[in-house]
Enzyme design. Structure first.
Site, mmCIF file in Angstrom:
data_model
loop_
_atom_site.group_PDB
_atom_site.id
_atom_site.type_symbol
_atom_site.label_atom_id
_atom_site.label_comp_id
_atom_site.label_asym_id
_atom_site.label_seq_id
_atom_site.Cartn_x
_atom_site.Cartn_y
_atom_site.Cartn_z
ATOM 1 N N SER A 1 -51.173 -24.608 1.031
ATOM 2 C CA SER A 1 -51.933 -24.740 1.859
ATOM 3 C C SER A 1 -53.548 -23.513 1.629
ATOM 4 O O SER A 1 -52.669 -22.784 2.106
ATOM 5 C CB SER A 1 -51.229 -25.225 3.135
ATOM 6 O OG SER A 1 -49.910 -26.094 3.174
ATOM 7 N N GLY A 2 -54.715 -23.971 2.035
ATOM 8 C CA GLY A 2 -55.475 -23.139 2.932
ATOM 9 C C GLY A 2 -56.318 -22.819 1.852
ATOM 10 O O GLY A 2 -56.599 -24.096 0.402
ATOM 11 N N LYS B 1 -48.719 -17.338 9.420
ATOM 12 C CA LYS B 1 -48.574 -18.857 8.879
ATOM 13 C C LYS B 1 -49.292 -20.401 10.096
ATOM 14 O O LYS B 1 -48.708 -19.758 10.951
ATOM 15 C CB LYS B 1 -48.075 -18.982 7.919
ATOM 16 C CG LYS B 1 -48.427 -17.828 6.391
ATOM 17 C CD LYS B 1 -47.437 -18.251 5.252
ATOM 18 C CE LYS B 1 -47.689 -19.829 5.619
ATOM 19 N NZ LYS B 1 -49.173 -19.624 4.071
ATOM 20 N N GLY C 1 -53.571 -24.089 9.307
ATOM 21 C CA GLY C 1 -53.757 -25.362 8.765
ATOM 22 C C GLY C 1 -52.619 -26.067 9.422
ATOM 23 O O GLY C 1 -52.868 -27.274 8.236
ATOM 24 N N GLU D 1 -44.067 -25.027 4.483
ATOM 25 C CA GLU D 1 -45.037 -23.959 3.775
ATOM 26 C C GLU D 1 -43.441 -22.764 4.161
ATOM 27 O O GLU D 1 -42.753 -22.268 2.836
ATOM 28 C CB GLU D 1 -46.170 -23.662 4.416
ATOM 29 C CG GLU D 1 -47.090 -24.235 4.009
ATOM 30 C CD GLU D 1 -48.112 -22.976 4.705
ATOM 31 O OE1 GLU D 1 -47.719 -22.604 6.063
ATOM 32 O OE2 GLU D 1 -50.030 -23.087 4.629
HETATM 33 O O1 DER Z 1 -51.773 -22.397 7.219
HETATM 34 C C1 DER Z 1 -51.684 -21.480 6.563
HETATM 35 O O2 DER Z 1 -50.557 -20.828 6.669
HETATM 36 C C2 DER Z 1 -52.258 -21.447 5.736
HETATM 37 O O3 DER Z 1 -52.031 -21.176 4.065
HETATM 38 C C3 DER Z 1 -53.573 -20.711 5.623
HETATM 39 O O4 DER Z 1 -53.931 -20.221 6.979
HETATM 40 C C4 DER Z 1 -54.062 -19.825 4.996
HETATM 41 O O5 DER Z 1 -55.672 -19.845 4.983
HETATM 42 P P1 DER Z 1 -56.841 -19.607 3.876
HETATM 43 O O6 DER Z 1 -56.331 -19.578 2.961
HETATM 44 O O7 DER Z 1 -57.625 -20.957 3.924
HETATM 45 O O8 DER Z 1 -57.382 -18.207 4.727
#
Ligand code: DER
Length: 235
Positions: free
Chosen positions: A30-31, A99, A102, A108
């Site tokens: 994610s992210g 982490k 998000g 994850e």
């Molecule tokens: O939520 C998470 O762990 C995501 O991987 C995230 O925090 C990473 O964010 P970014 O790739 O938008 O910096």
């Protein structure tokens, strides 16, 4: 924008080094960095991707896979993944990650554990020596709504300097995860952040905690895109 280029650099380098032609089941995190991972995988060509299965870490990554026209799969069918690539909010010198920025850390972590290889991609802002140095909000902790107030109290007893229920921006009330839970962000003093494995165990044992946004000693490598166009690798 240097940040976006840094994300792309990290993602491209990681895919080139860890996503091989024979890999058939790939976990997508994610992210905002992971879209560049999908972009690079697409560049491996239709032939390479036509039989591949892509397993998402949540709603956002599911949509990313679908919009890329890639084949979606779930963990029930594919419990073993060849490789999972994901972002992070911060990575220390021991490859421990915060982490959950998000609010996706539960799925994850499940996908990170299900993968033969788990790799982190991030821009230079995430590259720290001690967790908590650059990521200010604290450790994201997924909790069952029923227990959030109790967990807040217990986090303070554990030494947390600030623990807050994560409130949504465009919704009245708290952020709700893909698993219908709440998220608490908790900061701790540096001496506790220096031993993330111990802190993870302590927080995970609190009744009502579903998952903790500390991924300790799980990553095979972490790739950071830098402002000058170089890539820093930790392993
Ligand atoms: O939520 C998470 O762990 C995501 O991987 C995230 O925090 C990473 O964010 P970014 O790739 O938008 O910096």
């Amino acid at each position: 924008a240097p940040i976006e280029e840094a994300k792309r650099l990290a993602a491209y380098t990681a895919v080139d080094k860890h996503v091989f032609p024979e890999h058939q089941v790939i976990g997508i995190g994610s992210g905002s960095t992971v879209p560049y991972v999908v972009e690079r995988i697409m560049q491996q060509g239709r032939e390479a991707n036509k039989n591949r299965i892509f397993v998402p870490t949540g709603f956002q990554s599911k949509e990313l896979i679908i919009s890329a026209g890639l084949r979606l799969g779930d963990l029930d069918q594919y419990p073993k993944l060849d490789v999972t690539i994901d972002g992070a909010d911060e990575v220390d010198s021991g490859l421990n990650c915060i982490k959950g920025g998000g609010a996706c850390q539960l799925r994850e972590k499940v996908l990170a554990e299900a993968a033969e290889t788990w790799v982190v991609v991030a821009d230079y802002r995430k590259n720290s020596s001690i967790l908590g140095t650059n990521y200010a909000p604290g450790i994201p902790i997924e909790v069952v709504p029923f227990a959030y107030a109790a967990v807040l109290k217990k986090l303070h007893a554990l030494g947390s300097t600030k623990a807050t229920l994560r409130l949504a921006k465009m919704k009245a009330g708290p952020v709700v995860s893909d698993n219908s839970n709440f998220v608490i962000d908790a900061t701790f003093p540096p001496e506790q952040m220096k031993d993330p494995s111990k802190l993870l165990r302590q927080i995970k044992l609190l009744t009502g905690v579903v998952e903790v946004g500390l991924f300790c000693q799980m990553a095979k490598a972490a790739y950071f895109g830098n402002q000058d166009g170089s890539v820093t690798i930790k392993w």
